[in-house]
Design an enzyme around this catalytic site. Structure first.
Site, PDB file in Angstrom:
ATOM      1  N   LYS A  52       0.755  -1.064   0.070  1.00  0.00           N
ATOM      2  CA  LYS A  52       0.072  -0.133  -0.038  1.00  0.00           C
ATOM      3  C   LYS A  52       0.685   1.235   0.006  1.00  0.00           C
ATOM      4  CE  LYS A  52      -3.612  -2.670   2.043  1.00  0.00           C
ATOM      5  NZ  LYS A  52      -4.546  -2.897   3.488  1.00  0.00           N
ATOM      6  N   GLN A  96      -4.386  -1.436   9.469  1.00  0.00           N
ATOM      7  CA  GLN A  96      -4.473  -2.890   8.816  1.00  0.00           C
ATOM      8  C   GLN A  96      -5.287  -3.851   9.806  1.00  0.00           C
ATOM      9  OE1 GLN A  96      -3.285  -3.481   5.825  1.00  0.00           O
ATOM     10  NE2 GLN A  96      -3.880  -5.745   6.105  1.00  0.00           N
ATOM     11  N   ASP A 119     -11.204   2.485   4.009  1.00  0.00           N
ATOM     12  CA  ASP A 119     -11.517   1.329   3.741  1.00  0.00           C
ATOM     13  C   ASP A 119     -12.916   1.051   3.493  1.00  0.00           C
ATOM     14  OD1 ASP A 119      -9.390  -0.545   3.422  1.00  0.00           O
ATOM     15  OD2 ASP A 119      -9.034  -0.974   5.551  1.00  0.00           O
TER      16      ASP A 119
HETATM   17  C1  BQF Z   1      -0.981  -9.711  -5.996  1.00  0.00           C
HETATM   18  C2  BQF Z   1      -5.549  -9.346   2.252  1.00  0.00           C
HETATM   19  C3  BQF Z   1      -6.458 -11.466   2.958  1.00  0.00           C
HETATM   20  C4  BQF Z   1      -6.807 -10.933   4.348  1.00  0.00           C
HETATM   21  C5  BQF Z   1      -6.284  -9.644   4.730  1.00  0.00           C
HETATM   22  C6  BQF Z   1      -1.083  -7.383  -4.583  1.00  0.00           C
HETATM   23  C7  BQF Z   1      -1.858  -7.636  -2.304  1.00  0.00           C
HETATM   24  C8  BQF Z   1      -2.117  -9.127  -2.446  1.00  0.00           C
HETATM   25  C9  BQF Z   1      -1.954  -9.720  -3.771  1.00  0.00           C
HETATM   26  C10 BQF Z   1      -2.276  -6.871  -1.128  1.00  0.00           C
HETATM   27  C11 BQF Z   1      -4.948  -8.695   1.153  1.00  0.00           C
HETATM   28  C12 BQF Z   1      -4.960  -9.028  -0.119  1.00  0.00           C
HETATM   29  C13 BQF Z   1      -4.777  -7.372   1.532  1.00  0.00           C
HETATM   30  C14 BQF Z   1      -1.475  -9.041  -4.623  1.00  0.00           C
HETATM   31  C15 BQF Z   1      -3.861  -6.404   0.446  1.00  0.00           C
HETATM   32  C16 BQF Z   1      -4.631  -7.841  -1.241  1.00  0.00           C
HETATM   33  O1  BQF Z   1      -0.219  -9.304  -6.969  1.00  0.00           O
HETATM   34  O2  BQF Z   1      -1.903 -10.790  -6.212  1.00  0.00           O
HETATM   35  C17 BQF Z   1      -1.653  -7.053  -3.699  1.00  0.00           C
HETATM   36  O3  BQF Z   1      -1.452  -6.206  -0.688  1.00  0.00           O
HETATM   37  N1  BQF Z   1      -3.671  -6.947  -0.678  1.00  0.00           N
HETATM   38  C18 BQF Z   1      -4.885  -6.737   2.695  1.00  0.00           C
HETATM   39  O4  BQF Z   1      -4.366  -5.593   3.144  1.00  0.00           O
HETATM   40  O5  BQF Z   1      -5.458  -7.467   3.715  1.00  0.00           O
HETATM   41  C19 BQF Z   1      -5.682  -8.792   3.560  1.00  0.00           C
HETATM   42  C20 BQF Z   1      -6.039 -10.669   2.118  1.00  0.00           C
END
Ligand code: BQF
Length: 286
Positions: A52, A96, A119
């Protein structure tokens, strides 16, 4: 054989549009700013936060990253949010999740100013989404809608099945598909005859957190399959909730993991932060 929906490439396109808007705002003396707060040492969460912060820099946003120790007290976290609520350089605040067990997520989210809640987890924003009058859309479901849009897939009149009913993905995803005139069914752990329901979907969105759970025999020929899962398989490799190999054969469109929904989730966070900056400008005019 399915067409692969390239989330990385679509995310880059949308980020290009956001970057152009940032340049316009710059002329008016405003730079969108995001504060990202993480409590504790969860390694997946740390990766997400890094993604992020990096994405902010990519589109020219200002960002602040607060890394608080695992044993941070509630008062301390709430005091930080209060400070960020009042900081004119910060337009978006993201805490987060998940938080360590001793912290009350509801209380923490409620403390974020609704117009900085990028969010879209604050009750006020959740309510607005139900009514279709929102400032922000929840990042993952909004990212899924953008992937559909960029792939030329219109949910109107389609049978849409969402597997998973979380407040972060499943529930709001169903609402966004409904707003787009889809006919929507939400399935979950207590659903009977799940495979029969998933096999009836024109558009299937899966967000359950179970590696490779949806297999080719559970989907309809020509279905659009959107995989929100982010798991590790038996070899420790990243994988989704969908068994890609078997579903790829049968679907018309499918998202990969990684490189599908994930990059769009981050991009929608950027979009919400840009919207928050614009909202603050409108308020300053008053
Ligand atoms: C990619 C998330 C489960 C629980 C809490 C790019 C992200 C992930 C994959 C990423 C996710 C999943 C995030 C890819 C944020 C998505 O290239 O496939 C970016 O950073 N995410 C989160 O903040 O909390 C989660 C999944």
């Amino acid at each position: 054989m399915a067409k692969i929906i390239d989330g990385k490439s679509i995310a880059q396109q949308v980020r290009g549009e956001i970057r152009a808007e940032v340049q316009k705002l710059e002329a008016e003396g405003v730079r969108p700013g995001l504060a990202v707060v993480i409590v504790g040492e969860d390694s997946a969460s740390k990766v997400y936060v890094r993604n992020k912060i990096k994405a902010c820099a990519e589109v020219g946003f200002y960002s602040e990253n607060y890394e608080l120790p695992e044993d941070t007290g509630e008062e301390e976290l709430l005091a930080l949010i209060e400070k960020l609520n009042g900081d004119p350089a910060i337009h978006g605040i993201l805490v987060q999740l998940p938080l360590p067990r001793h912290l009350d997520e509801h209380k923490v989210i409620a403390a974020i100013h609704p117009q900085k809640d990028v969010d879209a987890f604050h009750v006020q924003n959740v309510g607005k989404i139900m009514l279709g009058q929102y400032d922000f859309l929840p990042c993952t479901p909004a990212g899924v809608m953008k992937l559909l849009e960029y792939s030329g897939i219109d949910p109107a009149g389609k049978d849409c099945v969402v597997v998973g009913r979380s407040n972060i993905v499943g529930k709001p995803q169903a609402m966004l598909l409904l707003h787009a005139n889809g006919t929507v069914q939400i399935c979950h752990s207590r659903t009977r005859d799940l495979a029969q329901k998933t096999a009836a979907a024109d558009i299937l969105v899966v967000a359950i957190g179970k590696p490779k759970f949806i297999t080719g025999d559970m989907i309809r020929e020509g279905a659009v399959v959107i995989d929100v899962g982010m798991n590790r398989d038996e070899n420790g490799k990243l994988c989704g909730d969908v068994d890609f190999a078997s579903c790829f054969e049968k679907a018309s469109y499918i998202t990969p993991v990684p490189g599908g929904v994930g990059p769009m989730t981050i991009t929608m966070l950027l979009k919400n932060t840009l919207s928050a900056a614009k909202l603050s400008m409108k308020q300053d005019e008053k």
